[in-house]
Design an enzyme around this catalytic site. Structure first.
Site, short mmCIF file in Angstrom:
data_model
loop_
_atom_site.label_atom_id
_atom_site.label_comp_id
_atom_site.label_asym_id
_atom_site.label_seq_id
_atom_site.Cartn_x
_atom_site.Cartn_y
_atom_site.Cartn_z
N GLN A 14 34.73 41.88 28.98
CA GLN A 14 35.69 42.91 28.34
C GLN A 14 35.51 42.28 26.85
OE1 GLN A 14 39.62 42.23 30.29
NE2 GLN A 14 39.00 43.64 32.14
N SER B 235 32.74 36.79 29.05
CA SER B 235 33.56 37.93 29.69
C SER B 235 33.21 39.15 29.03
CB SER B 235 35.15 37.68 28.94
OG SER B 235 35.86 39.11 28.92
N ASP C 143 35.27 39.21 40.26
CA ASP C 143 36.36 40.19 41.06
C ASP C 143 36.24 40.03 42.35
OD1 ASP C 143 37.49 40.94 38.42
OD2 ASP C 143 36.21 42.93 38.37
N ARG D 65 49.05 38.46 29.90
CA ARG D 65 47.75 38.20 29.75
C ARG D 65 47.18 37.82 28.51
NH1 ARG D 65 44.25 42.14 33.70
NH2 ARG D 65 42.53 40.81 33.21
N ARG E 257 44.79 34.32 39.88
CA ARG E 257 44.23 34.76 41.56
C ARG E 257 43.58 33.34 42.06
NH1 ARG E 257 40.66 40.16 40.02
NH2 ARG E 257 42.58 41.67 40.24
N LYS F 12 35.37 51.23 38.61
CA LYS F 12 36.26 51.26 37.61
C LYS F 12 35.86 50.96 36.12
CE LYS F 12 39.81 47.95 38.19
NZ LYS F 12 39.96 47.18 37.00
N SER F 13 34.79 49.91 36.21
CA SER F 13 34.30 49.69 34.76
C SER F 13 33.56 50.57 34.13
CB SER F 13 33.33 48.25 35.06
OG SER F 13 34.00 47.29 35.49
N ARG G 244 34.42 53.10 30.70
CA ARG G 244 33.49 53.21 29.46
C ARG G 244 33.16 54.61 29.37
NH1 ARG G 244 33.66 48.03 31.51
NH2 ARG G 244 32.79 46.25 30.22
N GLY H 253 43.61 45.68 32.07
CA GLY H 253 43.05 44.94 31.01
C GLY H 253 42.01 45.57 30.17
#
Ligand code: S3P
Length: 428
Positions: free
Chosen positions: A168, A166, A313, A121, A344, A21-22, A26, A93
């Site tokens: 992100q 982070s 994750d 968030r 979570r 996914k990441s 990107r 996110g």
């Protein structure tokens, strides 16, 4: 959708996890702002990376998908167009924060919106540094989405020590930095996933216990072809399943092995798991391998907080593993888990407690009293509409002696649309 989970006696087979996914997000974003034609092979069909493609199209980027992959005609750093409608980041996110960095850096007047979970968030972590850089971005609801970008006042470059580990946040600032004549420097003391700097070939050097990474308009962004590896975060559900079932033999093909992502593998090994990495290779700039998992008796662990960013994750499914590990396991320094698609930490404490596990929820972590012969009680498990909660609960429920149910199970489509099929294929 309610997904029933039957007790599993044998777990056997070969799985190719969904594309990362990441890296999908990107590769699409980087291709969009580079010059020329890029082809991305093995782009994720999951909902989050598809949200990124839809947003990029709205910004005037031509994107076509066929059996060869996703072809993106890059518009360069100055070619993004003002969208007619808000950019809908859905549940993602990564889309909101990374694309937020790009549109804010480019000074594209637009609004970024998200679903209920994403709108709850905090976006303050990107709003503050982007404004400090000279972008003009604010939350319509204070620290929360929708985000409004209204041009910019000229970017001035800056040195930004990351206040949170982070990727992100790191990426949002570095991506905005690509639009700044003056260099933007991000200092990272605790290393998080490095896909952004790796795929963009950003300059970095050691700094203290961590590193400093730089971006600026001077960085050349050539079009390039990408192949997205399998998602280690998805593979992690099978690493744990294959370990805790006594009668299991699993091979997970084509799994991303980026060192900044695979702390969960090392943690499971330290707990006693039998995980063999085969056929290691590079695919573009990312390492990939096949992974073989055999059952093992696990022992409890005190998780080193320094590893948290590299398994953030995977923590939910590691908590499941800890229920089957003899002794008391502790996770601390994991307060970031409270800021994910759902809280979570609380959600997992609830799920594990429903199954009869002995857990103590802490502010920034959890204590789990595991037993090697733990038999989870069957239950109706909430998923909190969070893909990773649904999948972690499912792994737990496969060890029960009766049928369980996972609520709102369709949320796995956020990262792993094939999850339920894969589980069925390998279970007996
Ligand atoms: C991601 C970074 C992590 C992770 C998320 C994807 C990324 O978030 O939890 O699923 O692609 O950069 P944080 O960087 O906020 O910890």
């Amino acid at each position: 959708m309610i997904q029933q989970i039957k007790p599993v006696n044998v777990l056997n087979g070969t799985i190719t996890p969904p594309p990362d996914k990441s890296i999908s997000h990107r590769s699409a974003m980087f291709a969009a702002i580079s010059d020329g034609l890029s082809v991305i092979r093995n782009y994720s069909a999951a909902a989050d990376p598809q949200s990124t493609l839809a947003c990029l199209k709205q910004l005037g980027v031509r994107i076509e998908s066929d059996e060869n992959g996703v072809t993106i005609r890059g518009v360069g750093r100055d070619g993004l167009q003002i969208p007619g409608e808000p950019l809908d980041c859905g549940n993602s996110g990564t889309t909101m924060r990374l694309l937020g960095g790009i549109v804010a850096g480019a000074g594209i007047t637009c609004e970024l919106i998200g679903d209920e979970s994403l709108s709850s968030r905090t976006m303050k972590r990107i709003i503050d540094p982007l404004n400090a850089l000279g972008c003009i971005i604010k939350g319509k609801n204070g620290d929360f989405a929708p985000l409004l970008v209204s041009g910019h006042s000229g970017l001035r470059g800056m040195r930004f020590p990351l206040p949170i580990a982070s990727a992100q946040l790191k990426s949002a600032v570095l991506l905005a930095g690509l639009f700044s004549e003056e260099p933007v420097e991000v200092i990272e003391q605790v290393l998080s996933r490095d896909h952004t700097e790796r795929l963009l070939d950003l300059k970095s050097e050691p700094y203290g216990t961590g590193k400093i990474i730089r971006s600026s308009r001077g960085d050349i962004l050539p079009a390039q072809n990408y192949t997205v590896p399998g998602d280690f975060s998805a593979a992690a559900f099978w690493l744990v399943s294959g370990t805790i079932h006594n009668n299991a033999s699993l091979i997970i093909k084509h799994t991303g092995m980026n060192p900044s992502r695979i702390a969960a593998l090392r943690i499971l090994e330290e707990m006693g798991a039998s995980i063999i990495t085969e056929n290691p290779r590079m695919e573009g700039k990312e390492p990939v391998a096949d992974v073989r998992i055999e059952p093992a008796e696990l022992k409890a662990i005190d998780l080193n907080p320094a590893f948290i960013p590299n398994c953030i994750d995977e923590l939910p499914v590691l908590m499941v593993a800890m229920c089957f590990a003899e002794g008391t396991s502790n996770i601390t320094g994991a307060g970031e888990l409270r800021h994910k698609e759902t809280d979570r930490l609380s959600a997992m404490a609830e799920i594990l407690t429903l199954s009869g596990a002995a857990v103590e929820l802490k502010n920034d972590g959890i204590t789990i009293h595991g037993k090697k012969d733990f038999i989870p009680k069957a239950a109706v498990f909430p998923s909190y509409h969070d893909h990773r909660m649904a999948m972690a609960a499912a792994v737990l429920a496969t060890k029960s002696q009766e049928v369980s149910a996972i609520m709102d199970a369709e949320c796995t489509a956020i990262s792993y649309p094939e999850f339920w099929n894969h589980l069925e294929q390998i279970s007996r």
